[in-house]
Design a protein around this motif. Structure first.
Motif, PDB file in Angstrom:
ATOM      1  N   GLU A 174     -56.629  50.550  47.554  1.00  0.00           N
ATOM      2  CA  GLU A 174     -56.602  51.604  46.573  1.00  0.00           C
ATOM      3  C   GLU A 174     -55.982  52.817  47.343  1.00  0.00           C
ATOM      4  O   GLU A 174     -56.715  53.322  48.239  1.00  0.00           O
ATOM      5  N   TYR A 175     -54.987  53.475  46.659  1.00  0.00           N
ATOM      6  CA  TYR A 175     -54.471  54.636  47.161  1.00  0.00           C
ATOM      7  C   TYR A 175     -54.073  55.752  46.306  1.00  0.00           C
ATOM      8  O   TYR A 175     -53.783  55.513  45.273  1.00  0.00           O
ATOM      9  N   ILE A 204     -54.982  49.342  43.036  1.00  0.00           N
ATOM     10  CA  ILE A 204     -55.318  50.756  42.330  1.00  0.00           C
ATOM     11  C   ILE A 204     -54.314  51.607  42.901  1.00  0.00           C
ATOM     12  O   ILE A 204     -54.379  51.991  44.022  1.00  0.00           O
ATOM     13  N   TYR A 205     -53.766  52.467  42.087  1.00  0.00           N
ATOM     14  CA  TYR A 205     -53.276  53.719  42.326  1.00  0.00           C
ATOM     15  C   TYR A 205     -53.633  54.951  41.474  1.00  0.00           C
ATOM     16  O   TYR A 205     -53.973  54.648  40.135  1.00  0.00           O
ATOM     17  N   ASP A 206     -53.443  55.972  42.091  1.00  0.00           N
ATOM     18  CA  ASP A 206     -53.915  57.062  41.051  1.00  0.00           C
ATOM     19  C   ASP A 206     -52.406  57.743  40.536  1.00  0.00           C
ATOM     20  O   ASP A 206     -51.336  57.938  41.121  1.00  0.00           O
ATOM     21  N   PHE A 232     -55.316  54.530  37.797  1.00  0.00           N
ATOM     22  CA  PHE A 232     -56.677  55.372  37.502  1.00  0.00           C
ATOM     23  C   PHE A 232     -56.294  56.491  36.820  1.00  0.00           C
ATOM     24  O   PHE A 232     -55.392  57.275  37.095  1.00  0.00           O
ATOM     25  N   SER A 247     -58.538  59.823  41.632  1.00  0.00           N
ATOM     26  CA  SER A 247     -59.091  59.049  42.620  1.00  0.00           C
ATOM     27  C   SER A 247     -58.258  59.263  43.826  1.00  0.00           C
ATOM     28  O   SER A 247     -57.134  58.916  44.029  1.00  0.00           O
ATOM     29  N   PHE A 299     -64.546  49.562  45.299  1.00  0.00           N
ATOM     30  CA  PHE A 299     -62.962  49.081  44.528  1.00  0.00           C
ATOM     31  C   PHE A 299     -63.363  48.241  43.280  1.00  0.00           C
ATOM     32  O   PHE A 299     -62.873  48.390  42.367  1.00  0.00           O
ATOM     33  N   TRP A 303     -62.498  48.844  39.361  1.00  0.00           N
ATOM     34  CA  TRP A 303     -61.609  47.679  38.598  1.00  0.00           C
ATOM     35  C   TRP A 303     -62.448  47.314  37.584  1.00  0.00           C
ATOM     36  O   TRP A 303     -61.946  47.096  36.413  1.00  0.00           O
TER      37      TRP A 303
END
Length: 509
Positions: A174-175, A204-206, A232, A247, A299, A303
């Protein structure tokens, strides 16, 4: 010439420009409608002025950060009717019921977050108090975890690549920012390779964090390679406060037993493969053991919430694929700060550390946009004899935020706080070290957005050997930095009016 027109066309048809244009169109339509209503119906104007007064009273009475309240009170007081309507659109930070329902579903699917054993009783009282507070918020403290500290992204990246190569069961990442370059291409190739081998890969990415730099066909390429991808809070062309909630977390979890977090995004400047603002200094930690479980939960909750899954954590526990006991190295407590909760957990941890410090507090932060409470805590710690030191960038990434950061220097220095600017370049690290025994490394900046509007994460470390390396890094970094004096502040001092404006609008920066 053809290439120039092609480039201009590409910019004009980019997602950023299109969304910006649609938002601007909505804003213009809103203002035209608003002023026409005032022109033809004075009673509407009177009614909205009364409503504005009621809104101001509501803002004063509700709990929240005083700096944020002052911003909106000034806006509504200066332009009563428009200010009131803008507050309804952007100012009320309460999350929508839909998002709250989604997050509740994500937590419900996870189930209990309790640690397997109580470790707080083994700590001295002042350290146990911070841990107990985080545990009440759902983030247990763990032993049986080893911590590795990285003083720059250049050190962390090869280690991360090595761990990704060894992944056998799953990878969660996640970044906030993903950009084309050496770092992302290397990681992308490994994620594709692992997915082809049957390893479960989720990413996951913003959507806003990466909106201007996301690699072309990013989602399509990963999905076709068997990687599960989630954006996100996707950015939509709508005037809505929820678009402020991002995020900002940086998390990697590998097979449940290896975890990374810190300030590094997936872009080349973070590992100094690309120069932006001089030398880029960032920090990160690698966890190996039971403490990784908190990162896994963070995480999976997100999700589950937005992908409508109900994954439980049984098969994602650190011990699921590791039957032997993990070695212990102090205590670790990864935790998350969220705008969707009633508690500003990151701010509370920072304030607790300052209040409990006895000898020194060393702080790395790229941005210093603090409220009165944090400024008072820093000053009071210095006044009672604690050696409080802050390291901020020598070369800024945002000029206005840099001016805001510097506006806090003089009152802090007069109280005894030592401030250093990292001469080689930009320091993006977010680290605290207190009395050799307690440290925090994570994604949390000392500004309003990080503390109140963004999802963030960090690791509280107590008695870990990695703190020795963090201390050495602090000392070496300060030796490379310029210590700011009162004379420096006077030589480059901005007008008091400009400083006041910056302080007022700081929640928006």
């Amino acid at each position: 010439m053809k290439q120039i027109f092609k480039k201009i066309f590409g910019v004009l048809t980019s997602r950023v420009v299109i969304i910006g244009f649609l938002i601007l169109l909505q804003l213009v339509w809103f203002l035209i409608l608003f002023f026409r209503l005032l022109q033809y119906a004075t009673w509407i104007n009177t009614g909205l002025v009364i409503l504005s007064i009621l809104v101001e009273l509501y803002i004063v009475s509700k709990p929240g950060n005083p700096s944020y309240k002052i911003l909106w009170l000034l806006f509504i007081g200066s332009i009563p009717v428009l200010g009131c309507l803008m507050y309804f659109l952007f100012g009320d930070k309460r999350p929508s019921r839909k998002i709250l329902r989604q997050l509740h579903r994500g937590r419900r699917a996870i189930g209990s977050r309790a640690a397997s054993e109580d470790v707080l009783g083994q700590l001295p009282q002042r350290m146990a108090e911070i841990g107990a507070h985080l545990e009440r918020c759902g983030f247990p403290m763990y032993q049986n975890t080893q911590v590795e500290y990285f003083s720059v992204g250049d050190e962390m990246f090869p280690r991360l690549i090595q761990d990704l190569q060894q992944a056998k069961h799953y990878i969660f990442m996640e970044y906030f920012i993903i950009a084309d370059g050496v770092m992302w291409e290397s990681i992308k190739a490994l994620l594709k390779e692992k997915a082809a081998q049957g390893v479960e890969v989720r990413f996951i990415y913003d959507d806003v964090g990466s909106i201007g730099c996301l690699p072309k066909h990013f989602r399509k390429e990963l999905t076709e390679a068997g990687i599960h991808v989630m954006a996100f809070n996707p950015f939509r062309p709508a005037l809505a406060a929820v678009m402020n909630n991002r995020s900002h977390r940086k998390i990697t979890v590998i097979d449940g037993m290896i975890g990374y977090t810190g300030g590094l995004n997936l872009a080349d400047e973070y590992i100094n493969q690309k120069e932006r603002f001089g030398h880029w200094k960032d920090t990160a930690v690698r966890l190996y053991g039971e403490g990784v479980y908190n990162l896994t939960i963070m995480f999976l909750e997100l999700w589950n919430a937005f992908c409508k899954t109900e994954d439980r954590c049984v098969k994602y526990r650190p011990s699921y694929y590791h039957s032997k006991p993990f070695a212990s190295d102090g205590y670790v407590q990864p935790y998350c700060n969220s705008p969707f909760e009633n508690e500003a957990l990151a701010q509370e941890v920072y304030l607790d550390l300052l209040s409990q410090a006895e000898r020194y507090v060393y702080i790395f932060t790229p941005y210093l946009a603090i409220d009165d409470e944090m400024q008072h805590a820093l000053c009071m710690a210095a006044k009672r004899g604690v050696d409080v030191r802050l390291v901020t960038p020598g070369i800024p990434d945002k000029r206005m935020v840099y001016s805001l950061t510097r506006s806090y220097y003089e009152p802090l220095i007069r109280s005894g706080v030592r401030i250093y600017e990292y001469t080689p370049g930009f320091i993006h690290a977010k680290s605290y070290l207190v009395d050799d025994t307690i440290g925090v490394v994570g994604t949390i900046n000392m500004d309003y957005r990080s503390l109140y509007l963004h999802m963030e994460c960090a690791v509280l470390m107590v008695g870990c050997s990695a703190l020795d390396k963090l201390k050495l890094d602090c000392i070496v970094t300060m030796e490379k930095s310029h210590r700011v004096t009162l004379q420096d502040c006077k030589n480059r001092k901005h007008s008091l009016i400009w400083q006041a404006i910056l302080r007022t609008i700081s929640p928006l920066l």
